[in-house]
Scaffold this active site. Sequence first.
Site, short mmCIF file in Angstrom:
data_model
loop_
_atom_site.label_atom_id
_atom_site.label_comp_id
_atom_site.label_asym_id
_atom_site.label_seq_id
_atom_site.Cartn_x
_atom_site.Cartn_y
_atom_site.Cartn_z
N SER A 22 -15.24 -27.05 -9.40
CA SER A 22 -14.85 -27.00 -7.98
C SER A 22 -15.80 -26.10 -7.19
O SER A 22 -15.60 -25.90 -5.99
CB SER A 22 -13.42 -26.50 -7.84
OG SER A 22 -13.25 -25.28 -8.54
N HIS A 155 5.70 -45.24 30.79
CA HIS A 155 5.16 -46.54 30.36
C HIS A 155 3.75 -46.78 30.91
O HIS A 155 3.35 -47.93 31.11
CB HIS A 155 6.06 -47.71 30.79
CG HIS A 155 7.51 -47.50 30.50
ND1 HIS A 155 8.10 -47.91 29.33
CD2 HIS A 155 8.46 -46.87 31.21
CE1 HIS A 155 9.38 -47.58 29.35
NE2 HIS A 155 9.63 -46.93 30.47
N GLU A 289 -12.89 -38.52 22.51
CA GLU A 289 -12.59 -39.59 21.55
C GLU A 289 -12.67 -39.08 20.12
O GLU A 289 -11.85 -39.43 19.26
CB GLU A 289 -13.57 -40.76 21.72
CG GLU A 289 -13.39 -41.49 23.05
CD GLU A 289 -14.56 -42.44 23.30
OE1 GLU A 289 -14.66 -43.44 22.59
OE2 GLU A 289 -15.36 -42.18 24.21
N TYR A 316 1.13 -24.06 -13.09
CA TYR A 316 -0.16 -24.53 -12.60
C TYR A 316 -0.57 -25.83 -13.31
O TYR A 316 -0.35 -25.99 -14.52
CB TYR A 316 -1.24 -23.46 -12.82
CG TYR A 316 -2.62 -23.95 -12.37
CD1 TYR A 316 -3.01 -23.86 -11.04
CD2 TYR A 316 -3.50 -24.54 -13.28
CE1 TYR A 316 -4.25 -24.33 -10.63
CE2 TYR A 316 -4.74 -25.02 -12.87
CZ TYR A 316 -5.11 -24.91 -11.54
OH TYR A 316 -6.32 -25.39 -11.13
N1 ARG Z 1 -10.58 -23.74 -9.87
C1 ARG Z 1 -9.18 -23.67 -10.18
C2 ARG Z 1 -8.35 -24.13 -8.98
O1 ARG Z 1 -8.87 -24.12 -7.93
C3 ARG Z 1 -8.80 -22.29 -10.56
C4 ARG Z 1 -7.58 -22.19 -11.38
C5 ARG Z 1 -7.81 -22.68 -12.73
N2 ARG Z 1 -6.79 -22.31 -13.62
C6 ARG Z 1 -6.74 -22.89 -14.82
N3 ARG Z 1 -5.76 -22.53 -15.58
N4 ARG Z 1 -7.58 -23.83 -15.18
O2 ARG Z 1 -7.21 -24.52 -9.08
#
Ligand code: ARG
Length: 458
Positions: A22, A155, A289, A316
């Site tokens: 990322s 309208h 626009e 997570y």
């Molecule tokens: N780059 C990851 C995100 O934005 C960070 C968290 C990653 N955590 C993990 N357990 N892989 O979500």
Amino acid sequence: MKLWGGRFSKNTASLVDAFNASIEFDQKLYRQDIQGSIAHAKMLGKQGIISSSEAELIIENLKAIRREIETGKIEFKIELEDIHMNIEKILTDRIGDTGKKLHTARSRNDQVAVGIRLYVKESIIEINELLEALLKTFVSISEENIDTVLPGYTHLQRAQPVTFAYHIMAYFQMFSRDMDRLKDCYKRTDYLPLGSGALAGTTYETDRDFLAKELDFSNICENAMDAVSDRDFIIEFTSCASILMMHLSRFCEELILWSSSEFDFIEMDDAYSTGSSIMPQKKNPDLAELIRGKTGRVYGNLFNILTLMKSLPLAYNKDMQEDKPPLFDTVETLKSSIAIFIEMIQTMKIKQDNMYHAAKTGFLNATDAADYLVLKGIPFRECHEIIGKIVLYCIENHKTIEDLPLDKLKQFSNKFQEDIYEKISIRSCIEAKKSSGSTSHNSVISMIESAKKKLKID
Ligand code: ARG
């Protein structure tokens, strides 16, 4: 070797690094990540989890890394996945074992959560500053156009005369609610997730109150599992952003209509218009626009994040890495759209005569003519019918109501008297509105006064 490579006996496959990473987008969070890490190192030092000299060394190096990122001296690596691991790796390359201690008592899950909460909080403050400038612009345009008359529409058909100040102050209300909504969203974003660990808390004697103070959070997430799983604040922020963009889009739509030859109520400044590559006469309201168009991407971002979070089991999940592009895009779209919108309306020319002329045609005083007969004792429905017939007569004979002589009007109702003409003049139609919140001069003046109070301007 990866920072998490201990358990692995093979490298990741060649396609995996780029797909998994990322860093391309989350490098935007470098400042927030370092801010979180500095607070964390301070806390670890204060609590004796690492020594204070170790904490100092970490902090000093994190600050240096931040400066180098800012001056473009650092190149991030895709193999290191994200901003969090890139920064940690640079740190450990520089200070060895001490750098490796920074990740004690935290996980990337609470690390990323604190980074995005800091980012959303800052963004809300910046967007609200822009909104404040927008609201101030509405106030000054309204003050300059307190008696500028134009047709009010329903309208998209001419309905009743209103003042331009009144029309603008309607938008003041909408954007001031947008501002309040964002302030409210800020309150729920203002919870510290750091110190939650991966999902269950940590085994160390950490001090989360200290972390909250250092990072300027008013509250602490009470449940570590919620802290690392929650992205409600992003969804709420993007919902507020969508409503705000909807308001901008409605105003832009009006600006586009008003600058057409069909309306001809305003003219955009040359600096905020574009031409056509083939038709030399064209002056197009592209920016209005574009803001209208960009509303679509903000709605899309909202649905992106809502769909992303739907059905995710606690806590997570890597899916959540995908929350960032739509969040960042929303913030950037909002900021640039509001900034350009302010300049666009500050510089546009308001064609007061054309607005007035449009308000004179289209029988905008018909309701007032009916109200006149009500005051003479005729029930409203009957008055409606009488005036409807007069309007039809006028349309067939190319006249306005005020063009008709009194004896003609009397053929429709003998209650008409000479004072009808004064009662249905545009000015009287506007001034006769007595209800609070109406378009009358005094009512608009008090709207502007309360707006100024809200904005603390005199
Ligand atoms: N780059 C990851 C995100 O934005 C960070 C968290 C990653 N955590 C993990 N357990 N892989 O979500």
